[in-house]
Write an enzyme that holds these catalytic residues in place. Sequence first.
Site, mmCIF file in Angstrom:
data_model
loop_
_atom_site.group_PDB
_atom_site.id
_atom_site.type_symbol
_atom_site.label_atom_id
_atom_site.label_comp_id
_atom_site.label_asym_id
_atom_site.label_seq_id
_atom_site.Cartn_x
_atom_site.Cartn_y
_atom_site.Cartn_z
ATOM 1 N N CYS A 89 0.863 -1.182 0.000
ATOM 2 C CA CYS A 89 0.000 0.000 0.000
ATOM 3 C C CYS A 89 0.896 1.227 0.000
ATOM 4 C CB CYS A 89 -0.868 -0.014 1.252
ATOM 5 S SG CYS A 89 -1.864 1.460 1.480
ATOM 6 N N CYS A 113 -0.886 3.741 -6.769
ATOM 7 C CA CYS A 113 -1.781 3.116 -5.781
ATOM 8 C C CYS A 113 -1.912 1.668 -6.222
ATOM 9 C CB CYS A 113 -3.141 3.813 -5.785
ATOM 10 S SG CYS A 113 -4.421 2.922 -4.854
HETATM 11 N N1 DGL Z 1 -3.950 0.495 -2.174
HETATM 12 C C1 DGL Z 1 -3.743 1.664 -1.366
HETATM 13 C C2 DGL Z 1 -2.523 2.429 -1.889
HETATM 14 O O1 DGL Z 1 -1.698 1.879 -2.593
HETATM 15 C C3 DGL Z 1 -5.021 2.417 -1.178
HETATM 16 C C4 DGL Z 1 -4.913 3.432 -0.107
HETATM 17 C C5 DGL Z 1 -6.103 3.758 0.768
HETATM 18 O O2 DGL Z 1 -6.645 2.874 1.425
HETATM 19 O O3 DGL Z 1 -6.410 4.942 0.844
HETATM 20 O O4 DGL Z 1 -2.315 3.587 -1.581
#
Ligand code: DGL
Length: 262
Positions: free
Chosen positions: A73, A184
């Site tokens: 993440c 993301c």
């Molecule tokens: N998959 C997460 C990222 O790479 C999402 C972030 C979130 O939950 O705001 O930032």
Amino acid sequence: MDTRPIGIFDSGVGGLSVLREIKKLLPQENYIFIADQKNIPYGGKTPAQIRLLTSRIIKYFIGKRVKMVVVACNTATCYAIEFLRKKYPSVTFVGTVPAIKPAARLSHNKSIAILSTPATAKSSYLKNLIRQNAIGVKIANIGCPELENLVEEGQINSPEIKTLLRKYLQKAARSKPDYIVLGCTHYPFLKTTIKRLSPFRAKLIDSGKAIARRVKYLLRTSGTENGHGASTVYFTTGDPVKFSGAASRLLKTKVRAKKLKI
Ligand code: DGL
């Protein structure tokens, strides 16, 4: 042979795009994947909350004797990885950051666009990455509200997601980038749709493959590779039925998640 599992987590299904790449390179490992869907989006939380939520996950992983933790993440990496590294010095961490360095190096126009969550887009972590790795490169740093929520629903090609993507790509088009960085971990699932909708020609780049290579390198150099694994256990702190449905659609294979209470 080190049969201990590798722990991977994200706020939601996005981390599966990282898990998919790691499993391609390291099919003979055991994995525990956690989606902290009860608390998604991390981008809507304060840095202190993100540190608390991610600490809980690390404690769980330590209890499961994982040999490594992959923070799949970008938002959690930007806001918590330095803290986690200090708090849990015995844990080997691999983080996820937008692939700005390779994009800046490969760009012919010296112009790249970065798509990420608004929280990542405004983080000083990202600004430092840009400063360190993209000298002389024009940057369109675009925070993309809502995209990850739609991917959470398993949407990758819906009218709603297309409308949002058109808007964000239009913004990116102004600086004529020839690389789009997917900052993301939810976004690699949108690659085909982004390519189809983009009003300009650009290559897409995400961090999944580089993370997989890093994991492999760390296992090899520490002598902790496994040769007899190949299991993956999926957990969500949210609704396991919902997670399993979306994950099965995104990974194109049957996924059955269990509920995790931490
Ligand atoms: N998959 C997460 C990222 O790479 C999402 C972030 C979130 O939950 O705001 O930032």
